[in-house]
Design an enzyme around this catalytic site. Structure first.
Site, PDB file in Angstrom:
ATOM      1  N   LYS A 196      12.784  21.614 -46.024  1.00 31.94           N
ATOM      2  CA  LYS A 196      11.521  21.886 -45.333  1.00 31.94           C
ATOM      3  C   LYS A 196      10.482  20.918 -45.858  1.00 31.94           C
ATOM      4  O   LYS A 196      10.574  20.450 -46.999  1.00 31.94           O
ATOM      5  CB  LYS A 196      11.064  23.328 -45.613  1.00 31.94           C
TER       6      LYS A 196
HETATM    7  P1  NAD Z   1       2.644  27.069 -33.760  1.00 37.61           P
HETATM    8  O1  NAD Z   1       1.762  26.258 -34.622  1.00 37.61           O
HETATM    9  O2  NAD Z   1       3.060  26.555 -32.440  1.00 37.61           O
HETATM   10  O3  NAD Z   1       1.975  28.513 -33.526  1.00 37.61           O
HETATM   11  C1  NAD Z   1       1.506  29.297 -34.587  1.00 37.61           C
HETATM   12  C2  NAD Z   1       0.775  30.496 -34.000  1.00 37.61           C
HETATM   13  O4  NAD Z   1       0.317  31.302 -35.082  1.00 37.61           O
HETATM   14  C3  NAD Z   1      -0.458  30.124 -33.169  1.00 37.61           C
HETATM   15  O5  NAD Z   1      -0.554  30.950 -32.030  1.00 37.61           O
HETATM   16  C4  NAD Z   1      -1.602  30.439 -34.126  1.00 37.61           C
HETATM   17  O6  NAD Z   1      -2.792  30.790 -33.428  1.00 37.61           O
HETATM   18  C5  NAD Z   1      -1.048  31.640 -34.853  1.00 37.61           C
HETATM   19  N1  NAD Z   1      -1.725  31.879 -36.122  1.00 37.61           N
HETATM   20  C6  NAD Z   1      -1.966  30.981 -37.112  1.00 37.61           C
HETATM   21  N2  NAD Z   1      -2.691  31.578 -38.082  1.00 37.61           N
HETATM   22  C7  NAD Z   1      -2.897  32.854 -37.681  1.00 37.61           C
HETATM   23  C8  NAD Z   1      -3.573  33.958 -38.246  1.00 37.61           C
HETATM   24  N3  NAD Z   1      -4.184  33.872 -39.431  1.00 37.61           N
HETATM   25  N4  NAD Z   1      -3.607  35.117 -37.548  1.00 37.61           N
HETATM   26  C9  NAD Z   1      -3.004  35.240 -36.344  1.00 37.61           C
HETATM   27  N5  NAD Z   1      -2.327  34.208 -35.762  1.00 37.61           N
HETATM   28  C10 NAD Z   1      -2.279  33.037 -36.437  1.00 37.61           C
HETATM   29  O7  NAD Z   1       3.930  27.429 -34.670  1.00 37.61           O
HETATM   30  P2  NAD Z   1       5.374  27.830 -34.187  1.00 37.61           P
HETATM   31  O8  NAD Z   1       6.198  26.607 -34.120  1.00 37.61           O
HETATM   32  O9  NAD Z   1       5.275  28.724 -33.017  1.00 37.61           O
HETATM   33  O10 NAD Z   1       5.907  28.646 -35.463  1.00 37.61           O
HETATM   34  C11 NAD Z   1       5.618  30.033 -35.648  1.00 37.61           C
HETATM   35  C12 NAD Z   1       6.551  30.580 -36.717  1.00 37.61           C
HETATM   36  O11 NAD Z   1       7.915  30.394 -36.304  1.00 37.61           O
HETATM   37  C13 NAD Z   1       6.458  29.949 -38.095  1.00 37.61           C
HETATM   38  O12 NAD Z   1       6.775  30.912 -39.074  1.00 37.61           O
HETATM   39  C14 NAD Z   1       7.563  28.895 -38.057  1.00 37.61           C
HETATM   40  O13 NAD Z   1       8.000  28.513 -39.351  1.00 37.61           O
HETATM   41  C15 NAD Z   1       8.615  29.661 -37.307  1.00 37.61           C
HETATM   42  N6  NAD Z   1       9.649  28.823 -36.667  1.00 37.61           N
HETATM   43  C16 NAD Z   1       9.321  27.877 -35.756  1.00 37.61           C
HETATM   44  C17 NAD Z   1      10.331  27.147 -35.129  1.00 37.61           C
HETATM   45  C18 NAD Z   1      10.053  26.118 -34.052  1.00 37.61           C
HETATM   46  O14 NAD Z   1      11.018  25.634 -33.453  1.00 37.61           O
HETATM   47  N7  NAD Z   1       8.810  25.793 -33.750  1.00 37.61           N
HETATM   48  C19 NAD Z   1      11.666  27.373 -35.473  1.00 37.61           C
HETATM   49  C20 NAD Z   1      11.967  28.373 -36.403  1.00 37.61           C
HETATM   50  C21 NAD Z   1      10.937  29.090 -36.992  1.00 37.61           C
END
Ligand code: NAD
Length: 438
Positions: free
Chosen positions: A124
């Site tokens: 990561k």
């Molecule tokens: P992203 O940046 O696209 O979205 C993050 C979301 O979280 C946004 O809607 C943001 O407004 C919200 N957020 C941030 N801080 C916040 C807070 N304090 N209170 C409420 N909402 C808040 O990120 P993503 O890619 O959708 O990832 C989300 C999660 O999924 C993370 O834990 C990431 O590690 C995990 N993940 C993502 C992927 C991927 O393919 N993108 C794969 C596996 C896991």
């Protein structure tokens, strides 16, 4: 002699560069490994290997900002384990990212790739920057300098970054382009697969953008019937509406599930008649947040967590479900779309209330699985159709859910321990088979 995880961790804490903060993601991840290792009887030497990352890389670099100033940025890359194959894992852009959090996320990647049956290890990365607070040109230069600074620490057969919080397909394109400008001119070889999650134009895969959300829905298809729920008839609330949350919500909308409320970094909305996830997603693409969405009512965070639902889906950041939130949640299933959203002290509260917790390494493995498909397509100069990608992802998920289900039956344990157990057992078998060099 038997060396317990706590001894390993204590030794680790004593080393200058790898302090493990109490309550950190790494502590959370190591503790879950430790608990599960007891359940499945994993050998101590494998636990000890997994209790620390193989490589920890920290780089600092200057970037010229639009107003002419130079700013120094810091990036981390943790290569946790590569017993199963090249290191694989996202790079996060967030102002609060810490070395310790990235270590935890890297360990979870090791487990996720193992559970998914992929030929990848876990890694990561993180860059300390708020991507919303810099211009597009600044973001491009920060991205390129990150890849330049990491240099030969990444590579298509060694360590393959992917998107995570705060990054996008555009960011992945810049990463690939920078790496290829650094290396391919010397070798003449295409190295498109140095990163995954790219745009279709630049070698991305059909289905990668929605892959994590799609995986969440496949898990629900497989596991909800055991809990007596039908995904198409479920109501739910969603915490976070970024890549993972919005894509899962759109797919759930198409199945008939009812979205009753959403909370993101800037707003909190609800509608008892149901929120149209497609319209909300278009709104977020234009405005950057759900705040001000006209077809729902603004509510407080407290009211959001109290909404009665069948499912609660955290899809934002880690540790967001505190014990206090666990106490007030009125739901039947917590679907961990985000990594590590449930604080360790909150989980027993949920379980005592009869709430099932579907663990993140199972729910959100769709992203890394389609990243693997993208990597294979790039390697072989192939382009698979969306149907082909979805079909393969579904097959992968059916296998994963069956394995977790069987482990739960065998060990009579929680779904989290069952999922970790499948992942750890595979890594254990590989170490036993390969042996430890020399
Ligand atoms: P992203 O940046 O696209 O979205 C993050 C979301 O979280 C946004 O809607 C943001 O407004 C919200 N957020 C941030 N801080 C916040 C807070 N304090 N209170 C409420 N909402 C808040 O990120 P993503 O890619 O959708 O990832 C989300 C999660 O999924 C993370 O834990 C990431 O590690 C995990 N993940 C993502 C992927 C991927 O393919 N993108 C794969 C596996 C896991």
């Amino acid at each position: 002699m038997k060396q317990s995880i706590s001894e390993v961790v204590t030794a680790d804490r004593d080393s200058v560069e790898s302090a493990m903060e109490a309550g950190s993601l790494f502590a959370m991840a190591v503790n879950s490994v430790n608990e599960t290792a007891d359940v499945i009887g994993l050998e101590d030497y494998v636990r000890s290997i997994l209790a620390q990352p193989k490589n920890s890389i920290i780089v600092n670099f200057p970037v010229r900002m639009d107003d002419g100033r130079f700013e120094i940025f810091r990036a981390f890359r943790i290569q946790h384990n590569n017993a199963l194959g090249p290191f694989k894992g996202g790079i996060r852009f967030h102002e609060d990212v810490s070395l310790d959090d990235v270590r935890g996320l890297a360990l979870w990647m090791t487990l996720k790739c193992s559970l998914a049956g992929l030929p990848f290890g876990g890694a990561k990365g993180g860059v300390k920057v708020n991507p919303r607070a810099v211009s597009k040109t600044e973001l491009c230069r920060i991205t390129r300098r990150t890849i330049f600074a990491l240099g030969a620490n990444i590579g298509p057969d060694y360590d393959i970054p992917a998107p995570d919080v705060g990054t996008s397909a555009q960011v992945m394109d810049w990463m690939m382009d920078t790496y290829m400008n650094l290396g391919s001119t010397l070798t003449g070889q295409s190295q498109l697969n140095v990163v995954t999650g790219k745009t279709l134009e630049c070698g991305g895969s059909f289905g990668r953008e929605k892959a994590t959300g799609q995986g969440v829905v496949y898990v629900l298809d497989s596991l909800l019937p055991d809990i007596g729920l039908d995904v198409g008839a479920c109501s739910y609330t969603m915490l976070g509406f970024g890549n993972v949350g919005s894509n899962a919500a759109k797919l759930l909308h198409d199945k008939g599930s009812k979205l009753l409320g959403v909370l993101d970094h800037a707003g909190c909305i609800a509608d008892e008649k149901g929120i149209d996830a497609h319209k909300l997603s278009d709104y977020v693409a234009k405005h950057g947040s759900i705040k001000g969405y006209p077809d729902a009512t603004e509510i407080s965070h407290d009211a959001f967590y109290r909404i009665k639902t069948d499912m609660f889906i955290p899809a934002a950041l880690e540790r967001m479900i505190s014990p206090e939130i666990a106490e007030i949640l009125d739901t039947k299933v917590v679907v961990e779309a985000a990594n590590g959203p449930t604080q360790p002290a909150a989980e027993p509260i949920l379980l005592d209330k009869g709430i099932e917790v579907l663990p993140a390494i199972l729910c959100n493995a769709g992203g890394v699985t389609v990243s693997y498909f993208e990597w294979v397509q790039n390697k072989n100069n192939e382009t698979w159709t969306l149907d082909e990608v979805d079909r393969r992802l579904r097959r992968q998920y059916d296998g994963m859910c069956d394995r977790v289900h069987a482990a739960r039956e065998q060990y009579k344990c929680t779904l989290r321990h069952a999922a970790y157990g499948v992942a750890l057992a595979r890594i254990g078998r590989v170490y036993n088979q390969r042996g430890i060099f020399p």
